[in-house]
Enzyme design. Structure first.
Site, PDB file in Angstrom:
ATOM      1  N   GLU A   1       0.924  -1.208  -0.068  1.00 56.40           N
ATOM      2  CA  GLU A   1       0.056  -0.076   0.176  1.00 56.40           C
ATOM      3  C   GLU A   1       0.697   1.316   0.180  1.00 56.40           C
ATOM      4  O   GLU A   1       2.007   1.136   0.458  1.00 56.40           O
ATOM      5  CB  GLU A   1      -0.823   0.037   1.300  1.00 56.40           C
TER       6      GLU A   1
ATOM      7  N   GLU B   1     -13.114  14.338 -29.113  1.00 50.44           N
ATOM      8  CA  GLU B   1     -12.894  12.891 -29.231  1.00 50.44           C
ATOM      9  C   GLU B   1     -14.339  12.335 -29.475  1.00 50.44           C
ATOM     10  O   GLU B   1     -15.369  12.904 -29.229  1.00 50.44           O
ATOM     11  CB  GLU B   1     -12.711  12.562 -27.551  1.00 50.44           C
TER      12      GLU B   1
ATOM     13  N   HIS C   1      -3.728  20.881 -21.648  1.00 52.27           N
ATOM     14  CA  HIS C   1      -3.412  20.652 -23.146  1.00 52.27           C
ATOM     15  C   HIS C   1      -3.603  22.006 -24.090  1.00 52.27           C
ATOM     16  O   HIS C   1      -2.985  22.444 -24.875  1.00 52.27           O
ATOM     17  CB  HIS C   1      -4.173  19.699 -23.953  1.00 52.27           C
TER      18      HIS C   1
END
Length: 508
Positions: free
Chosen positions: A104, A237, A261
């Protein structure tokens, strides 16, 4: 003697850029990014001869795996997604350096084992104490990992060895959280050792924007408000959110795409010429642009947000955003965002930049389009130019990478009739070499310590200063985003936003 260009492709035979002895430790190895992009990119780098023979890859996850299990995961990812052909001898060399540590992120014993593993690799593989830690995990887990690396001595470095950390977006969810995240990371790693991944900056076509602007005298004289009417930057997209509901809901299109972006593409489009392509010079020019950029004064008129609804798209019936698994019925997350950004400097004053990003669009495309002003005088009858719009220069980032110039030409015949035509440059038709994946370039740059393509925290914070007022305004409305049918180009409010300024969105 001229200095080497730090943006030169790493495969350039005149200036080979091959990583030295090092190990890459990857957190988040069970995610899609690791299997579809990161692991294949590492193999492709090895296949191109750009990684040292003793390179080591260490996976860290809470799975009940041993090293052989992890090696099989990497092997399957490479076979399914690598860009270059699979070669057994390359895989053998790479797999000899693969290790896995189970545990973990808050488990001290697991990080003890990680420290022992990389120490062993320093001896057996000759990695020389040089380690990069790739955090392909949610930002909320960064403090745990950074704290563990610091407390277990894995962030230490000196002139003989280096430690670097790689952070995937999003870099916070607003300005305040971005600053807090930077404070956490900087407790363990100096700014020069922090690499914020924006994979768009590794794309060949994004870098070609710099070549187009600064290697050609043809464009620079008209790259300003004397000739440019407006700029559109689009990332569309054709898919929905897929299995990313846990990440996407509460984030949305503006935080997921525009803050990083698209604002980076804006900065590269609008910046002044750097004195060189050294990281400090590129960043200085990008920061100047982002500091001069501001959100629209009227947020109601010059921003739009939407959410896709069920419809036919791509020849199939698809569900709406609220129909996606694990999306709450009362979600107000947008899957489409469009904003206007103005740049208050001499070059761009009065030129609106329109940024839009959306899911479930008619097609997948990312492009930058400069629309030019019409000629001040047209010595033609109105009927001669009825089909003439505005000249445009379009840089296609993906797919079908290339550049299109749109202009008016005479239609063959006895009459003077002007019609729009396109002049196209396509990468695939002009170069025989296949472009490396963005992650290949960026991972290699991390291992080389080469930072030009990585935004520093100043750029991240300036981007949030642009976006935060818009996000706050949308939150204050208390209403869901406007609906748009899947397979269309977004909500009507986005079209109205441009129509108010006398423009229309391009149909890529």
């Amino acid at each position: 003697m001229s200095r080497p260009n730090p943006l030169r492709d790493p495969q350039d035979r005149r200036i080979p850029r091959i990583a030295g002895p090092c190990a890459l430790v990857m957190f988040g190895v069970t995610g899609d990014l690791a299997s579809k992009k990161l692991m294949p990119a590492i193999y492709d780098l090895a296949n191109r001869g750009l990684l040292p023979p003793g390179f080591a890859l260490v996976g860290f996850a809470r799975r009940d795996w041993d090293t052989e299990d992890f090696a099989e995961v990497v092997h399957n990812a490479v076979k399914a997604n690598a860009r270059t052909p699979f070669r057994e001898e390359v895989w053998k060399q790479l797999s000899d350096g693969i290790r896995f540590v189970a545990g973990e992120l808050d488990d001290d014993a697991a990080f003890d084992r990680l420290k022992q593993t990389i120490d062993e690799l320093d001896e057996s593989r000759g990695t020389g104490g040089n380690h990069a830690f790739y955090l392909s995990i949610p930002p909320g887990l960064f403090p745990n990992v950074v704290g563990q690396l610091r407390s277990h001595g894995m962030a230490e470095q000196d002139h003989d060895r280096w430690s670097r950390v790689v952070i995937e977006k999003p870099f916070g969810h607003d300005l305040k959280s971005a600053q807090e995240l930077n404070d956490i990371v900087s407790t363990a790693f100096p700014a020069s050792s922090v690499f914020r991944i924006d994979h768009y900056l590794g794309k060949e076509t994004v870098q070609n924007l710099l070549a187009l602007r600064f290697a050609n005298q043809l464009f620079e004289p008209v790259w300003n408000n004397n000739y440019v009417d407006h700029v559109q930057i689009t990332m569309a997209e054709d898919i929905g959110i897929g299995g990313r509901a846990g990440y996407y809901d509460g984030i949305g299109a503006a935080r997921d795409v525009i803050q990083n972006h698209l604002l980076q593409l804006l900065a590269l489009t609008a910046m002044e010429e750097p004195t060189s392509f050294e990281a400090s010079q590129l960043r200085a020019e990008k920061q100047k642009v982002l500091a001069a950029a501001r959100p629209p004064r009227d947020l109601g008129l010059h921003t739009a947000r939407g959410r896709y609804t069920a419809a036919w798209a791509g020849g199939e019936k698809v569900g709406g955003y609220l129909d996606e698994p694990r999306i709450p019925a009362d979600s107000t997350t947008e899957t489409y965002a469009a904003i206007r950004v103005d740049i208050d400097n001499r070059r761009w004053a009065g030129v609106p930049f329109y940024l839009r990003a959306g899911k479930r669009m008619p097609r997948r495309v990312t492009e930058i389009a400069l629309g030019f002003k019409q000629a001040p005088h047209l010595p033609f009858d109105e009927t001669d130019t009825a089909e003439l719009g505005y000249n445009a220069l379009v840089m296609r980032i993906q797919p079908d990478e290339g550049v299109t110039l749109r202009f008016g030409a005479k239609v063959p015949g006895t009459q003077m009739e002007i019609r729009e035509v396109n002049m196209d440059f396509a990468y695939g038709g002009s170069f025989t070499e296949s472009s490396p994946e963005a992650y290949e370039r960026l991972i290699l740059d991390v291992l080389l310590g080469d930072p030009p393509l990585f935004p520093q925290h100043e750029e991240v914070e300036l981007s949030w200063r642009i976006l935060d007022p818009i996000l706050d305004y949308w939150a204050s409305l208390g209403t869901p985003p406007d609906d748009y049918e899947a397979g269309t180009w977004g909500p009507k409010s986005a079209d109205e936003m441009l129509a108010r300024d006398g423009f229309a969105w391009r149909r890529p």
